[in-house]
Design a protein around this motif. Sequence first.
Motif, PDB file in Angstrom:
ATOM      1  N   ALA A  12       0.465  -1.517   0.209  1.00 44.30           N
ATOM      2  CA  ALA A  12       0.346  -0.141   0.179  1.00 44.30           C
ATOM      3  C   ALA A  12       0.711   1.446  -0.015  1.00 44.30           C
ATOM      4  O   ALA A  12       0.611   2.381  -0.751  1.00 44.30           O
ATOM      5  CB  ALA A  12      -0.805   0.187   1.479  1.00 44.30           C
ATOM      6  N   ILE A  40       1.535   2.850  -3.914  1.00 43.17           N
ATOM      7  CA  ILE A  40       0.378   3.100  -4.638  1.00 43.17           C
ATOM      8  C   ILE A  40       0.070   4.233  -4.085  1.00 43.17           C
ATOM      9  O   ILE A  40      -0.338   4.934  -3.487  1.00 43.17           O
ATOM     10  CB  ILE A  40      -1.388   1.956  -4.129  1.00 43.17           C
ATOM     11  CG1 ILE A  40      -0.501   0.288  -4.118  1.00 43.17           C
ATOM     12  CG2 ILE A  40      -2.295   2.392  -5.128  1.00 43.17           C
ATOM     13  CD1 ILE A  40      -1.566  -0.087  -3.873  1.00 43.17           C
ATOM     14  N   ASN A  41      -0.092   4.565  -5.728  1.00 44.58           N
ATOM     15  CA  ASN A  41      -0.122   6.141  -6.174  1.00 44.58           C
ATOM     16  C   ASN A  41      -2.367   6.563  -6.760  1.00 44.58           C
ATOM     17  O   ASN A  41      -2.645   5.830  -7.255  1.00 44.58           O
ATOM     18  CB  ASN A  41       0.012   6.526  -7.034  1.00 44.58           C
ATOM     19  CG  ASN A  41      -0.372   8.022  -7.491  1.00 44.58           C
ATOM     20  OD1 ASN A  41      -0.785   8.820  -6.441  1.00 44.58           O
ATOM     21  ND2 ASN A  41      -0.325   9.100  -9.218  1.00 44.58           N
ATOM     22  N   TRP A  42      -3.063   6.170  -5.168  1.00 47.96           N
ATOM     23  CA  TRP A  42      -4.156   6.378  -5.182  1.00 47.96           C
ATOM     24  C   TRP A  42      -5.183   7.277  -6.084  1.00 47.96           C
ATOM     25  O   TRP A  42      -4.517   8.467  -6.056  1.00 47.96           O
ATOM     26  CB  TRP A  42      -5.158   6.381  -4.441  1.00 47.96           C
ATOM     27  CG  TRP A  42      -4.864   4.666  -3.430  1.00 47.96           C
ATOM     28  CD1 TRP A  42      -3.434   4.992  -2.373  1.00 47.96           C
ATOM     29  CD2 TRP A  42      -5.504   3.813  -3.384  1.00 47.96           C
ATOM     30  NE1 TRP A  42      -4.116   3.017  -2.267  1.00 47.96           N
ATOM     31  CE2 TRP A  42      -4.859   2.395  -2.117  1.00 47.96           C
ATOM     32  CE3 TRP A  42      -6.554   3.683  -4.734  1.00 47.96           C
ATOM     33  CZ2 TRP A  42      -5.446   1.696  -2.575  1.00 47.96           C
ATOM     34  CZ3 TRP A  42      -6.782   2.529  -4.410  1.00 47.96           C
ATOM     35  CH2 TRP A  42      -6.692   1.135  -4.272  1.00 47.96           C
ATOM     36  N   ASN A  43      -5.569   6.950  -7.329  1.00 47.50           N
ATOM     37  CA  ASN A  43      -6.599   7.886  -8.128  1.00 47.50           C
ATOM     38  C   ASN A  43      -8.103   7.826  -7.116  1.00 47.50           C
ATOM     39  O   ASN A  43      -8.722   6.777  -6.891  1.00 47.50           O
ATOM     40  CB  ASN A  43      -6.877   7.120  -9.035  1.00 47.50           C
ATOM     41  CG  ASN A  43      -7.069   7.972 -10.305  1.00 47.50           C
ATOM     42  OD1 ASN A  43      -8.608   8.998  -9.464  1.00 47.50           O
ATOM     43  ND2 ASN A  43      -7.732   8.066 -11.417  1.00 47.50           N
ATOM     44  N   THR A  44      -8.145   9.518  -6.597  1.00 46.62           N
ATOM     45  CA  THR A  44      -9.181   9.924  -5.897  1.00 46.62           C
ATOM     46  C   THR A  44     -10.111  10.190  -6.692  1.00 46.62           C
ATOM     47  O   THR A  44     -11.648  10.434  -5.483  1.00 46.62           O
ATOM     48  CB  THR A  44      -8.706  10.821  -4.868  1.00 46.62           C
ATOM     49  OG1 THR A  44      -8.480  11.333  -5.362  1.00 46.62           O
ATOM     50  CG2 THR A  44      -8.059  10.028  -3.955  1.00 46.62           C
ATOM     51  N   THR A  67      -1.115   2.509 -10.097  1.00 46.67           N
ATOM     52  CA  THR A  67      -1.800   3.415  -9.496  1.00 46.67           C
ATOM     53  C   THR A  67      -3.148   2.533  -8.325  1.00 46.67           C
ATOM     54  O   THR A  67      -3.487   1.582  -8.997  1.00 46.67           O
ATOM     55  CB  THR A  67      -2.418   4.299 -10.673  1.00 46.67           C
ATOM     56  OG1 THR A  67      -1.774   4.633 -11.257  1.00 46.67           O
ATOM     57  CG2 THR A  67      -3.599   5.104 -10.422  1.00 46.67           C
ATOM     58  N   GLY A  68      -3.414   3.068  -7.623  1.00 46.05           N
ATOM     59  CA  GLY A  68      -5.022   2.441  -7.391  1.00 46.05           C
ATOM     60  C   GLY A  68      -6.481   3.026  -7.429  1.00 46.05           C
ATOM     61  O   GLY A  68      -5.993   4.497  -7.840  1.00 46.05           O
ATOM     62  N   TYR A  69      -6.961   2.373  -7.754  1.00 47.09           N
ATOM     63  CA  TYR A  69      -8.556   3.005  -8.716  1.00 47.09           C
ATOM     64  C   TYR A  69      -9.814   2.319  -7.098  1.00 47.09           C
ATOM     65  O   TYR A  69      -9.636   1.386  -6.729  1.00 47.09           O
ATOM     66  CB  TYR A  69      -8.647   2.206  -9.833  1.00 47.09           C
ATOM     67  CG  TYR A  69      -7.721   2.513 -10.500  1.00 47.09           C
ATOM     68  CD1 TYR A  69      -7.302   4.351 -11.147  1.00 47.09           C
ATOM     69  CD2 TYR A  69      -6.886   1.815 -10.750  1.00 47.09           C
ATOM     70  CE1 TYR A  69      -6.970   4.424 -12.646  1.00 47.09           C
ATOM     71  CE2 TYR A  69      -6.065   1.912 -11.493  1.00 47.09           C
ATOM     72  CZ  TYR A  69      -5.981   2.994 -12.627  1.00 47.09           C
ATOM     73  OH  TYR A  69      -5.151   4.274 -13.793  1.00 47.09           O
ATOM     74  N   LYS A  82     -10.083  -1.137  -5.153  1.00 48.45           N
ATOM     75  CA  LYS A  82     -10.982  -1.433  -3.800  1.00 48.45           C
ATOM     76  C   LYS A  82     -12.856  -1.144  -4.272  1.00 48.45           C
ATOM     77  O   LYS A  82     -12.851   0.154  -5.277  1.00 48.45           O
ATOM     78  CB  LYS A  82     -10.279   0.123  -3.115  1.00 48.45           C
ATOM     79  CG  LYS A  82     -11.664   0.799  -1.675  1.00 48.45           C
ATOM     80  CD  LYS A  82     -11.230  -0.774  -1.130  1.00 48.45           C
ATOM     81  CE  LYS A  82     -12.618  -0.355   0.086  1.00 48.45           C
ATOM     82  NZ  LYS A  82     -12.433  -1.782   0.997  1.00 48.45           N
ATOM     83  N   TYR A 113     -15.803   0.854  -3.998  1.00 51.85           N
ATOM     84  CA  TYR A 113     -15.952   2.387  -3.488  1.00 51.85           C
ATOM     85  C   TYR A 113     -16.691   2.634  -2.669  1.00 51.85           C
ATOM     86  O   TYR A 113     -17.790   2.905  -1.530  1.00 51.85           O
ATOM     87  CB  TYR A 113     -16.351   3.195  -4.563  1.00 51.85           C
ATOM     88  CG  TYR A 113     -16.619   4.099  -4.443  1.00 51.85           C
ATOM     89  CD1 TYR A 113     -15.879   5.614  -3.656  1.00 51.85           C
ATOM     90  CD2 TYR A 113     -17.825   4.639  -5.090  1.00 51.85           C
ATOM     91  CE1 TYR A 113     -16.033   6.902  -3.803  1.00 51.85           C
ATOM     92  CE2 TYR A 113     -17.858   6.391  -4.595  1.00 51.85           C
ATOM     93  CZ  TYR A 113     -17.641   7.340  -4.134  1.00 51.85           C
ATOM     94  OH  TYR A 113     -18.479   8.632  -3.802  1.00 51.85           O
ATOM     95  N   SER A 159     -11.293  -5.838  -1.603  1.00 54.68           N
ATOM     96  CA  SER A 159     -10.226  -4.566  -2.393  1.00 54.68           C
ATOM     97  C   SER A 159      -8.954  -5.662  -2.751  1.00 54.68           C
ATOM     98  O   SER A 159      -9.063  -6.523  -2.191  1.00 54.68           O
ATOM     99  CB  SER A 159      -9.844  -3.668  -1.423  1.00 54.68           C
ATOM    100  OG  SER A 159      -9.130  -4.005  -0.126  1.00 54.68           O
TER     101      SER A 159
END
Length: 470
Positions: A68, A71-75, A88-90, A116, A118, A151
């Motif tokens: 974790a 991970i570069n999370w795309n919000t 990237t995380g989505y 993940k 949402y 997730s």
Amino acid sequence: MANVRIRDQGKITLKDSDNSNEVSLQSPSTVSDNQDFIVPNADGSANNIITTNASGTLSFTDINTLVASDINWNTTPQYANITLVSGTGYFINTTLGPTTMTLPASPSVGDFVALKDYAGTFGTNNLTIDRNGSNIQGSAINSDLTTNRASVVLQYIDATKGWLYVVENNVDDLRPPYVSATGGTITTSGDYKIHTFTSSGTFTVDNAGGAAGSNTVDYLVIAGGAGSGGGGGGAGGFRQSYPNPSTAGLPVSAQGYPITVGAGGSSGSPNAGANAAGDGSNSIFSTITSAGGGKGGKEVTAGTAGGSGGGGNNCGSGGAGNTPPVSPSQGNSGGTGTGPGPASTSGGGGGHNASGGNGSSPGGGGAGGNGTATTINGSPTTFAGGGGGGARATNQPGDSPFQPVQGAGGSGGGGAGGYGTTYPSPSGPQIGSNGTANTGGGAGGSSLGFSAPGASGGSGLVIIRYKYQN
């Protein structure tokens, strides 16, 4: 004793309670330098792994924290299918319905993506992970996430295993559930497996599958074709469900399904009457039974009813098809013979796609009814043709000689009829051709006299088809 030293690559051995087995700790054959390892002072949590600080101190670590942090999370929640970007995380929102996300094309070793749920709706509206040409978990199939709040993190390892799940939280099965089974001769056609039974056996379902993959099977069940007298034998009953979607065929459960492949009917014996030939035998899969073909008539008798009916001999009528009745129809009736007289003929046996032809005077046997083509086995193949009717001519001196014409066998394994003459060139009795094995084809009728034996019907077949991958 401050230190315990065991030399020459010896090992520490711990025996079990009855000293029958043991657990051992041993050093490698060679080491580059002395190394001390300090074990943790307390147990970790379930599913933790042991990590080192590179100085010999070991500790328990949650694997999720290792991944974790990178991970570069795309919000921005994602609704529609996009091609994911490595690292990237989505957050995937399926409140509007099931959706698909596509893994990166031509990935490099070490690439990873995170996904993940949402809104906690994967259980109602599934997320499909499109493999985009690479394997997932070693298989060439897409994966489905079907549990709420799931997730996952997938990492590309190599071309063999492809993308592996290195983190799994709140997940169920990570692939669509498909039917899997054994039995018969197994082949594939695209995303489908095909089980072909040329003799009786068992179709054993190991996994009944599910709606996200497949949970039903298609079938082709063909009974044995009938034997002949003078009239052609009727084809075995032909019943199939193909083509259907993967979830609209015959439901199956995890169990063994006995398969019966019907034998072809026996030939009529010389110097025997109407009952000499044999009807075809039934073929059975699960709740589906196809009826054996009806035998051809002999010596002024009618053909017998069956999956398809047998042809009548001399002036006998053809037997009824689709007996017992099912919908769609499993076969057609046999044709009627002509006579009595020196140029008598017999009707052809019925086929699945057409009735048997009537005999034509003088001296023309009726054609067997054609069978039906199917691609359930991956290529167009025709089954369940009726046998052609026999013919004869007993010409006398002074008559205008003619050659009788035997009835052609129906497409799909029907045998051709026989024929005979007595003048000016004796050429009889000629025996009809047998029906082709594993087609359900009816036998061709013989020339018409008591001394002419009939022929044998072709055995049946069972084919089962189901989707086993995307």
